[in-house]
Design a protein around this motif. Sequence first.
Motif, short mmCIF file in Angstrom:
data_model
loop_
_atom_site.label_atom_id
_atom_site.label_comp_id
_atom_site.label_asym_id
_atom_site.label_seq_id
_atom_site.Cartn_x
_atom_site.Cartn_y
_atom_site.Cartn_z
N ILE A 79 0.87 -1.18 0.00
CA ILE A 79 0.00 0.00 0.00
C ILE A 79 0.91 1.23 0.00
O ILE A 79 1.76 1.38 0.89
CB ILE A 79 -0.89 0.03 1.26
N VAL A 80 0.73 2.10 -0.98
CA VAL A 80 1.53 3.32 -1.07
C VAL A 80 0.60 4.51 -0.93
O VAL A 80 -0.25 4.75 -1.80
CB VAL A 80 2.31 3.40 -2.40
N ASP A 81 0.73 5.25 0.15
CA ASP A 81 -0.12 6.42 0.39
C ASP A 81 0.59 7.32 1.39
O ASP A 81 1.15 6.83 2.36
CB ASP A 81 -1.49 5.97 0.94
N ASP A 82 0.57 8.64 1.14
CA ASP A 82 1.25 9.55 2.06
C ASP A 82 0.43 9.78 3.33
O ASP A 82 0.94 10.36 4.29
CB ASP A 82 1.57 10.89 1.38
N ASN A 138 5.22 7.24 0.24
CA ASN A 138 5.16 8.08 -0.97
C ASN A 138 5.69 7.26 -2.15
O ASN A 138 6.15 6.13 -1.98
CB ASN A 138 5.96 9.38 -0.79
N GLY A 139 5.63 7.85 -3.34
CA GLY A 139 6.02 7.10 -4.54
C GLY A 139 7.48 6.68 -4.52
O GLY A 139 7.83 5.57 -4.93
N ARG A 140 8.33 7.58 -4.05
CA ARG A 140 9.77 7.27 -4.00
C ARG A 140 10.04 6.08 -3.08
O ARG A 140 10.73 5.13 -3.44
CB ARG A 140 10.53 8.51 -3.50
N MET A 142 7.08 11.53 -5.21
CA MET A 142 6.77 10.93 -6.51
C MET A 142 5.29 10.55 -6.50
O MET A 142 4.85 9.87 -5.57
CB MET A 142 7.64 9.68 -6.73
N THR A 143 4.55 11.01 -7.50
CA THR A 143 3.12 10.69 -7.52
C THR A 143 2.91 9.23 -7.92
O THR A 143 3.83 8.57 -8.42
CB THR A 143 2.35 11.59 -8.51
#
Lengths: 168, 120
Positions: free
Chosen positions: B5-8, B35-37, B60-61
């Motif tokens: 799961i990638v979410d800020d 985050n994306g990075r 990174m989006t």
Amino acid sequence: MASAAPSTEGEGAVPQLPKLEDVQELVFGLVGQPVTLTRGGKIRSNQGGTVAVYVDDQDRLAAFAISDVAFAAYCGAALAMVPPKEAHRVVLAQKLDDNLWENYQEIVNVAASLFCNTGPHVRLKEMLPLSRELPEDVIFALRRPVARMTMRAEIEGFGQGQLALAVG
Amino acid sequence: MKILIVDDSRAMRMIVRRTLRQAGYGQHDIEEAANGREGYEQIQSTKPDLVLCDWNMPEMTGIELLQKLKDEGHGVKFGFVTSESTDEMRARANEAGGLILIAKPFTPDSFKGALAPHIS
């Protein structure tokens, strides 16, 4: 001469208040605990509460979600499975801690979709403490005769709070 | 199966994790990145089978992350969980190889419907 129905699309359109059951379903889905909303009541104390400010695609103020500290704290706590007694402590202190603030902010962020069902697109611009001096444009907008709905909320296992939505 | 799961938003990562569990995917190994990075680095190191990614993030989006993976020929299954879901976003996601776009708010049922074809 019949008056035209309010526009819900394009330039000058205003968002519409959502249905109570849609608000309830959204909050339940996000916090993971049964939530019962009933119309009525009033936000009695600003202390520790929040106002979420939504804008349209032209960055004009479009909608607001105002909560007392209890609603924000209980939702924020339920979302992260923070024990109810911790949430009660925050409510007594009348100040959200950073974790509960962040959790509740995510709820009001996703809640932007409630205003988009029948109206123009809106997004969360910011969430502000209700007790702090609010920006003048927000105060002005909240004092205008806009459409509002105030709700009593029971967050199962946590307690009661108040939420109000306003558009215009 | 390993799901990243990638979410800020830490809160949203918790919501996605819980919804995965409610949708019946709790037995999978679920990881998180902020985050994306960070997501990119984690994809390289832990090699997830599926990535569920927010669209707008600092560093990174989500679409930048997917594009980078595509450019590098990475074949990880990739889906978006996002507040916005315009036709343009869906088209960009499809073009970059995204398999799923789940709009917030979501339910365990909508998660299941979107993920079932891609989760073994």
